[in-house]
Write an enzyme that holds these catalytic residues in place. Structure first.
Site, PDB file in Angstrom:
ATOM      1  N   GLU A 118      55.652  35.760  33.611  1.00  0.00           N
ATOM      2  CA  GLU A 118      55.454  35.941  35.053  1.00  0.00           C
ATOM      3  C   GLU A 118      54.568  34.821  35.579  1.00  0.00           C
ATOM      4  OE1 GLU A 118      53.674  39.816  35.672  1.00  0.00           O
ATOM      5  OE2 GLU A 118      54.959  40.677  34.138  1.00  0.00           O
ATOM      6  N   LYS A 120      51.072  33.628  37.440  1.00  0.00           N
ATOM      7  CA  LYS A 120      49.725  34.168  37.615  1.00  0.00           C
ATOM      8  C   LYS A 120      49.328  33.921  39.065  1.00  0.00           C
ATOM      9  CE  LYS A 120      45.253  34.729  35.524  1.00  0.00           C
ATOM     10  NZ  LYS A 120      44.453  34.722  36.736  1.00  0.00           N
TER      11      LYS A 120
HETATM   12  S1  IVH Z   1      48.489  41.531  34.142  1.00  0.00           S
HETATM   13  C1  IVH Z   1      46.365  44.424  31.433  1.00  0.00           C
HETATM   14  N1  IVH Z   1      49.978  39.826  35.487  1.00  0.00           N
HETATM   15  O1  IVH Z   1      44.908  37.917  36.790  1.00  0.00           O
HETATM   16  C2  IVH Z   1      46.924  43.262  32.142  1.00  0.00           C
HETATM   17  N2  IVH Z   1      47.657  39.874  35.972  1.00  0.00           N
HETATM   18  O2  IVH Z   1      42.707  38.865  34.330  1.00  0.00           O
HETATM   19  C3  IVH Z   1      46.556  43.271  33.559  1.00  0.00           C
HETATM   20  N3  IVH Z   1      46.976  38.335  37.757  1.00  0.00           N
HETATM   21  O3  IVH Z   1      42.734  39.746  38.198  1.00  0.00           O
HETATM   22  C4  IVH Z   1      46.830  42.048  34.330  1.00  0.00           C
HETATM   23  N4  IVH Z   1      48.972  37.521  38.165  1.00  0.00           N
HETATM   24  O4  IVH Z   1      44.941  40.383  39.177  1.00  0.00           O
HETATM   25  C5  IVH Z   1      48.733  40.294  35.289  1.00  0.00           C
HETATM   26  N5  IVH Z   1      51.448  38.416  36.609  1.00  0.00           N
HETATM   27  C6  IVH Z   1      50.208  38.884  36.412  1.00  0.00           C
HETATM   28  C7  IVH Z   1      49.098  38.425  37.159  1.00  0.00           C
HETATM   29  C8  IVH Z   1      47.832  38.935  36.904  1.00  0.00           C
HETATM   30  C9  IVH Z   1      47.701  37.489  38.504  1.00  0.00           C
HETATM   31  C10 IVH Z   1      45.517  38.511  37.886  1.00  0.00           C
HETATM   32  C11 IVH Z   1      45.062  39.923  37.884  1.00  0.00           C
HETATM   33  C12 IVH Z   1      43.718  39.877  37.236  1.00  0.00           C
HETATM   34  C13 IVH Z   1      43.773  38.624  36.433  1.00  0.00           C
HETATM   35  C14 IVH Z   1      43.900  38.959  34.961  1.00  0.00           C
END
Ligand code: IVH
Length: 684
Positions: A118, A120
């Site tokens: 995905e 980020k």
């Molecule tokens: S997964 C348990 N997927 O990055 C996993 N996070 O430290 C939970 N973020 O502040 C996060 N894009 O808000 C995930 N495709 C994505 C993301 C994402 C941005 C942010 C999230 C968090 C930080 C992860």
């Protein structure tokens, strides 16, 4: 490191980090770029790992997110909101390291693991709680255990469904990122600059500020968007077997999920995704700071589990930061097409957002004064997407007292230029209510002449292929071109005699010029570079009047009848065509063979689709989107970029994404290509 030195450094780092997190999370006014903050944070983490005796309960490394603001009710998360580990190696090695760890933990050294990749997103993590399909609460991450109740503000994000489609699960928490699209960020800042008000530092800061804004009406002024990437608490919904299955299901429920995702196998698949996205990064409509890899199978995720607060099955693989620190060597002032004087910081070259930047815009005088940027200052530079790099703010050296920055050394554009245009020496003016100083020299000023030529020749105007910066520079500086019509008076010998020009390239330019003479009224009007007349306004005018003479002779009242033309645009047109010099330019261009088809126009007459708004999305089977747009516009329709309540029809092709779901959500009629063709043939 010696124990006492380490202890001192740790204390210093903690104080610094605390100060910056307060600036960032509480005041929404960061003083340093994220990358710099991360660096401090990592240094402290490393120091504490090496000297465990230094760890203390109040160290910032033990807390995940920000602080809870007064004014929002706290929300305890049913399932903690975790963070993910960041691979430190930003080369392909990051992907290989993650894949290697996963296989080791699973004790499947030879396996080819299936991953979902995905983007980020660079915004603010939000938990959306749906009960029986209804949005009942939205919360920020806060410290991971509890966040803030921001339901009201989240409701202003129009992409977020208030009710899920076909999902009545007793509890379904959707997690994702609220973010500000680049266009929305640029527009907001543009407006703020015009009003002389503070601008947002970057889209992420804009998103954070908007969500934590206590007044939902103010929050709504800063439009946000949302992408889901996971789940929180779930009751009464049978989970799919994979994370990609979850995302597909969420999309089907009407939740926005970014289309830029892929299920891949093995480390090679991760690397390919990382590279593909890195290439696309600038063209994306929003900021990302990297990609995220997740083990796709939920069973394998469960087997891998967590270390402290981070899952072993996911990792963030970053891209080069879009903000960096550097030093201002000088402040130059550039002259634009309409004489606008823009202060530009000349920087110590710095690698940011994937390229080396040595110039960054300071926008205008007020902005430069407000940010108080001075020569010698250390500044944050931001370069994201294809937007011009800008100076976001100054990092003041805490050891120098504020008083040392004497008011008399604050940037003053008039004083700096001695009241004269740096290019042509004409006097400079700043009219009341205007944010910009301008050179009053008009086309006498070579800088304005160059910009006017470049604009005239640009792709969306007359589209003269090959007429770029370097050539225009030589033509104007060599005195070969003084006015726009001079372009069409160039001959082979003159062009071929220029630097870096062979006979062949000179002939190509002549051919391109010849080709450009077959214009359309709207392109020609846009190409003239009349202030406030952009592409859309030019189209509206061409469509309404049909003939150039009608536009040149129009009174302000007549111009105001054109949909979307207001008093500022009307006055600018009247002023432009009142100028004998400009009428002369138009007359000469026509005499040199520039032409277009004139028609009756729509003034007085209403076309069948006048007043109707269409949105095109996805790939149509046989028509390009530009063709469909041209057909619709010819019948008077407006073709817009986003779906709202005011949209009359959405035309959707293959792989239509969020616009289609938005249309369905709002009950806007959706046509496929066949439907569009039927509609057009009925009207023609
Ligand atoms: S997964 C348990 N997927 O990055 C996993 N996070 O430290 C939970 N973020 O502040 C996060 N894009 O808000 C995930 N495709 C994505 C993301 C994402 C941005 C942010 C999230 C968090 C930080 C992860």
């Amino acid at each position: 490191m010696m124990q006492s030195v380490a202890a001192q450094r740790a204390a210093q780092l903690r104080a610094e980090i605390e100060r910056h997190s307060h600036q960032y999370y509480v005041l929404d006014a960061p003083l340093i770029p994220d990358a710099e903050y991360d660096r401090l944070f990592r240094e402290l983490q490393a120091l504490e790992a090496e000297h465990p005796e230094l760890s203390s309960l109040d160290t910032p490394t033990l807390r995940v997110g920000g602080k809870i603001l007064d004014g929002f009710a706290p929300v305890r998360h049913a399932v903690a909101m975790l963070s993910i580990r960041t691979e430190t190696d930003i080369s392909d090695g990051g992907a290989l390291a993650f894949d290697g760890r996963v296989k080791r933990e699973l004790e499947q050294p030879g396996a080819e693991i299936e991953y979902i990749c995905e983007l980020k997103f660079d915004g603010l993590a939000i938990n959306l709680r749906y009960e029986k399909g209804l949005l009942v609460q939205a919360a920020t991450r806060g410290d991971g255990e509890s966040g803030e109740d921001v339901t009201q503000n989240i409701r202003t994000i129009r992409q977020i469904p208030l009710r899920l489609k076909d999902c009545a699960a007793p509890v379904l928490e959707v997690r994702g990122e609220a973010y500000m699209a680049r266009r929305d960020f640029e527009r907001y800042n543009e407006k703020q600059r015009e009003l002389g008000l503070p601008t947002l530092v970057n889209p992420r800061n804009g998103a954070a500020g908007s969500i934590r804004q206590l007044d939902p009406a103010l929050a709504a002024r800063r439009p946000l968007s949302f992408f889901a990437y996971g789940l929180g608490e779930v009751q009464g919904w049978a989970l799919p077997a994979t994370h990609s299955g979850i995302l597909d299901a969420l999309a089907a429920f009407g939740v926005p999920v970014c289309a830029e995702r892929a299920v891949v196998r093995g480390a090679a698949g991760l690397v390919a995704f990382h590279q593909r996205v890195a290439e696309k990064r600038d063209a994306l409509p929003f900021d990302i700071d990297g990609v995220v890899y997740k083990v796709n199978s939920l069973a394998l995720q469960a087997q891998l589990g967590f270390i402290t607060r981070e899952p072993r099955w996911a990792v963030a693989h970053k891209f080069p930061a879009e903000e960096q620190l550097t030093v201002v060597r000088d402040i130059d002032i550039q002259v634009g097409r309409t004489g606008k004087l823009t202060p530009v910081a000349k920087l110590e070259p710095v690698f940011v957002g994937g390229t080396t930047v040595s110039n960054a815009t300071l926008h205008n005088e007020d902005e430069t004064r407000r940010k108080d940027v001075r020569i010698g200052d250390t500044v944050i530079v931001r370069r994201a997407g294809d937007v011009i790099p800008e100076v976001v703010g100054v990092v003041l050296d805490p050891s120098i007292p504020q008083g040392e920055r004497k008011e008399e050394y604050r940037f003053d554009l008039f004083k700096r230029l001695g009241g004269k245009c740096p290019v042509c020496g004409s006097h400079i003016v700043r009219e009341a209510g205007e944010a910009d100083w301008r050179c009053a020299g008009g086309l006498f000023c070579p800088a304005q002449r160059k910009q006017a030529l470049l604009h005239f020749a640009s792709r969306r105007a007359m589209d003269v292929e090959g007429l770029g910066d370097k050539l225009v520079e030589q033509l104007v500086d060599g005195g070969l071109i003084r006015t726009l019509p001079d372009l069409y008076r160039l001959d082979l010998a003159t062009l071929a005699g220029l630097e870096r020009m062979a006979e062949k390239s000179a002939q190509n330019i002549l051919n391109a010029l010849e080709k450009s003479k077959q214009a359309t009224l709207n392109r020609f009007l846009f190409a003239l570079g009349i202030r406030h007349v952009g592409e859309t306004t030019a189209k509206d005018l061409a469509c309404y009047f049909g003939k150039l003479d009608a536009i040149m002779q129009a009174t302000p009242e007549q111009l105001l009848n054109v949909p979307d033309v207001g008093p500022v645009v009307a006055q600018s047109l009247v002023d432009f065509f009142a100028e004998p010099h400009n009428r002369e330019v138009v007359q000469q261009l026509r005499a040199l063979g520039v032409s277009w088809q004139e028609h009756e126009g729509t003034s007085g007459q209403v076309l069948p689709l006048t007043g109707k708004t269409f949105v095109l999305t996805g790939t149509l089977p046989s028509m390009s989107r530009d063709e469909a747009r041209a057909k619709l516009e010819a019948l008077g329709a407006k073709v817009a970029g986003s779906v709202s309540k005011k949209t009359d029809f959405v035309v959707a092709g293959a792989e239509a994404g969020s616009k289609l779901s938005r249309a369905q959500e709002l009950g806007v009629p959706v046509l496929d290509e066949a439907g569009l063709v039927d509609l057009l043939s009925e009207l023609l």
